[in-house]
Write a protein that holds these residues in place. Structure first.
Motif, short mmCIF file in Angstrom:
data_model
loop_
_atom_site.label_atom_id
_atom_site.label_comp_id
_atom_site.label_asym_id
_atom_site.label_seq_id
_atom_site.Cartn_x
_atom_site.Cartn_y
_atom_site.Cartn_z
N ARG A 1 0.87 -1.18 0.00
CA ARG A 1 0.00 0.00 0.00
C ARG A 1 0.90 1.23 0.00
NH1 ARG A 1 -5.40 1.60 1.92
NH2 ARG A 1 -5.79 -0.63 1.82
N LEU B 1 1.32 5.06 0.37
CA LEU B 1 0.57 5.99 1.21
C LEU B 1 0.56 7.40 0.63
CD1 LEU B 1 2.07 4.79 4.61
CD2 LEU B 1 -0.07 4.06 3.53
N LYS B 2 -0.63 7.98 0.61
CA LYS B 2 -0.74 9.36 0.13
C LYS B 2 -0.13 10.34 1.12
CE LYS B 2 -5.18 10.66 2.07
NZ LYS B 2 -6.49 11.21 1.82
N ASP C 1 -4.51 6.51 -1.01
CA ASP C 1 -3.64 5.33 -0.86
C ASP C 1 -3.88 4.40 -2.04
OD1 ASP C 1 -2.87 6.41 1.53
OD2 ASP C 1 -3.73 4.84 2.78
#
Length: 173
Positions: A139, A141-142, A151
């Motif tokens: 994942r 991550l933003k 994300d």
């Protein structure tokens, strides 16, 4: 073994019930009558099995000073990196210590709370990697550097080669 003599049990039913109940039925078939136990009744001790010689085990405890150190096995990760199969082999042919050493060499850090969770902070992105039973999830991550709007998650099968997964994961979002 425990023994119970025949005199231990008596016919107490006739004294505890009214005479109408005890006379015809219970006089013919008493539950605990002394004639039913002409020989001593033997009970085996259920704990006799536990009286065998106990086995001993050595338990090692870490001191408070040792808890600050790494909890990794004593085998250095370089040794596991040397045991890695070829890059073209599927990831399912790698042992877990080899996969862990490989992830560490890529810059991932293992979570202390969940040993299947890994984190990486690259200059252009941050990500969480999860070793699942059937797949590897990553994942992006933003909240990390870069311009992700949300994300982004990718999934890779263990049937893919280590080289392919490495290229895809390190390629970033």
């Amino acid at each position: 073994m425990f023994t119970i003599s025949s005199s231990t049990f008596t016919n107490t039913i006739s004294s505890s019930f009214p005479s109408s109940i005890s006379s015809p039925i219970f006089s013919q078939n008493p539950i605990f009558h002394t004639t039913l136990f002409s020989k001593p009744f033997l009970f085996h001790n259920p704990l006799s099995i536990a009286l065998r010689k106990p086995t001993t085990a050595t338990v090692f405890c870490k001191s408070s000073e040792a808890s600050a150190e790494s909890e990794e096995p004593s085998v250095p990760e370089d040794e596991w990196l040397q045991k890695l199969p070829e890059k073209t082999k599927p990831l399912y042919s790698h042992s877990l210590p080899c996969i862990e050493a490989w992830l560490k060499s890529l810059g991932f850090n293992q979570s202390k709370d969940d040993r299947a969770q890994w984190f990486v902070n690259k200059p252009d992105w941050h990500a969480h990697l999860s070793l699942d039973a059937t797949d590897i999830y990553i994942r992006y991550l933003k909240s990390g550097p870069g311009n992700l709007e949300k994300d982004m998650e990718r999934r890779f099968s263990y049937a893919l080669s280590r080289e392919d997964i490495e290229n895809a994961v390190l390629g970033g979002p």
